[in-house]
Motif scaffolding. Structure first.
Motif, PDB file in Angstrom:
ATOM      1  N   ILE A  45       0.838  -1.063   0.034  1.00 43.20           N
ATOM      2  CA  ILE A  45       0.168  -0.027   0.092  1.00 43.20           C
ATOM      3  C   ILE A  45       0.808   1.016   0.032  1.00 43.20           C
ATOM      4  O   ILE A  45       1.536   1.425   0.958  1.00 43.20           O
ATOM      5  CB  ILE A  45      -0.945  -0.115   1.248  1.00 43.20           C
ATOM      6  CG1 ILE A  45      -1.903  -1.160   1.247  1.00 43.20           C
ATOM      7  CG2 ILE A  45      -1.526   1.239   1.079  1.00 43.20           C
ATOM      8  CD1 ILE A  45      -2.524  -1.433   2.457  1.00 43.20           C
ATOM      9  N   THR A  49      -2.283   6.560   0.095  1.00 44.33           N
ATOM     10  CA  THR A  49      -3.251   5.863  -0.615  1.00 44.33           C
ATOM     11  C   THR A  49      -4.699   6.195  -0.079  1.00 44.33           C
ATOM     12  O   THR A  49      -4.909   6.094   1.229  1.00 44.33           O
ATOM     13  CB  THR A  49      -3.098   4.400  -0.452  1.00 44.33           C
ATOM     14  OG1 THR A  49      -1.864   4.281  -1.358  1.00 44.33           O
ATOM     15  CG2 THR A  49      -4.065   3.510  -0.982  1.00 44.33           C
ATOM     16  N   ASP A  53      -8.421   3.852  -3.898  1.00 46.13           N
ATOM     17  CA  ASP A  53      -7.413   3.171  -4.344  1.00 46.13           C
ATOM     18  C   ASP A  53      -6.852   1.969  -3.576  1.00 46.13           C
ATOM     19  O   ASP A  53      -6.603   0.798  -4.292  1.00 46.13           O
ATOM     20  CB  ASP A  53      -6.123   4.085  -4.419  1.00 46.13           C
ATOM     21  CG  ASP A  53      -6.293   5.441  -5.364  1.00 46.13           C
ATOM     22  OD1 ASP A  53      -6.884   5.069  -6.269  1.00 46.13           O
ATOM     23  OD2 ASP A  53      -5.558   6.246  -5.172  1.00 46.13           O
TER      24      ASP A  53
END
Length: 347
Positions: A45, A49, A53
């Motif tokens: 990740i 983010t 997303d």
């Protein structure tokens, strides 16, 4: 009587609805919700983010993204997304998945060695953490940082001691660089600093010499002897006459770092460069490559002997023949020249 039946029916409906809701909640929270076949899956990740997303990133690993979405919202995860590298185990439920993504950022091991330039180091590290090579090289070359910590563009490579380090994947370029400075200061402890002072070199000069030693021999057990040769020359005011420094000077002069030079020619020795130790008696401005710890320690603990020359040993490939006098060296060198000519190595 009629009213009692209605109440019973309502109660039964309530029980059914409540049971159905409880079952739904159980399914959403506690039922397995992964769809990968391996025992584990890695989820990366990136920094900053958002939740939309995040769902795109997690979808390939999730059987039912809608139930995950509901649990993530109930647990407040959508407003507290953490960057990092996360390990999901096969069969995890939504509750466990959210808990992993929220609090179990798993470190990676970053390794690097034998890098010739800061640019090569940046490329190598960028494969292992989130920071890209552009941000890394900018951090490595930041003038204020170098000046504050007594480095220059020529010596900065010596700050990165090859080893295996634990980092979080989402480490930024400056975080990586700053950590490496701490590791450098930890490596150059009082014992190593004392040894460097004893042999008349600074830590950076030790790394500069060690880089030459490492380029000369890949044999770890031979490095203290090779280091002894160069220290004998250095201590007596001789030029180091080290072929690897000429090769580095040629690459730098042509700005062609991919070229392979197997043989240094006499014309190469005339290149006017501070890295050409056939022309200048001083040490190069900085390391011609990243020396590993064995090479650094080989210089700090160099072998005391009377050798001033060495050449590749064609009878024991990878090692060298050492000589105390030029006459002895020329005999050894002739054997090597005959061998290299037979191999047809002209460059």
């Amino acid at each position: 009587m009629y009213i009692k039946k209605i109440l019973v029916v309502i109660a039964l409906i309530g029980l059914i609805v409540g049971g159905a809701f409880a079952y739904y909640v159980y399914q959403a929270v506690f039922s397995p919700n992964t769809k990968f076949e391996t025992e584990t899956a890695l989820v990366y990740i990136p920094t900053n983010t958002n939740y939309d997303d995040l769902k795109k990133i997690i979808t390939p690993f999730i059987e039912d993204i809608y139930s995950f979405d509901r649990i993530a919202k109930r647990k407040g995860y959508i407003d507290n997304i953490k960057a990092g590298r996360f390990i999901l185990k096969k069969g995890l439920n939504n509750n466990d998945i959210v808990n992993v993504l929220r609090s179990k950022n798993t470190p990676v091991y970053v390794t690097f060695n034998n890098q010739e330039r800061l640019e090569n180091l940046a490329g190598r590290v960028a494969y292992q953490i989130e920071a890209d090579s552009v941000s890394l090289i900018e951090a490595f070359k930041e003038e204020a940082f170098l000046e504050k910590n007594n480095f220059s563009l020529e010596t900065a490579l010596s700050m990165y001691v090859p080893n295996k380090y634990e980092f979080f994947w989402n480490t930024s370029a400056t975080q990586f660089r700053d950590r490496m400075l701490k590791e450098y200061n930890r490596f150059w402890n009082d014992k190593r600093k004392s040894k460097a002072k004893t042999i008349g070199l600074t830590p950076i000069e030790v790394s500069t010499m060690a880089a030459i030693v490492q380029k000369e021999t890949a044999k770890v057990d031979e490095r203290p002897r090779v280091a002894g040769v160069y220290m004998n020359r250095h201590n007596n005011g001789w030029k180091l006459d080290a072929d690897p420094t000429v090769i580095y000077a040629l690459k730098k002069h042509k700005n062609d770092w991919d070229t392979v030079i197997k043989r240094v020619l006499y014309k190469d020795l005339k290149l006017d460069s501070p890295y050409n130790t056939y022309m200048y008696s001083t040490l190069p401005p900085g390391p011609i490559a990243m020396p590993d710890i064995t090479s650094i320690d080989a210089v700090l603990n160099y072998e005391k002997h009377e050798y001033y020359f060495f050449v590749a040993n064609v009878e024991n490939m990878g090692y060298h023949k050492f000589a105390k006098t030029m006459a002895q060296h020329n005999r050894n060198k002739k054997q090597y020249i005959n061998w290299i000519n037979k191999q047809g190595i002209n460059r």
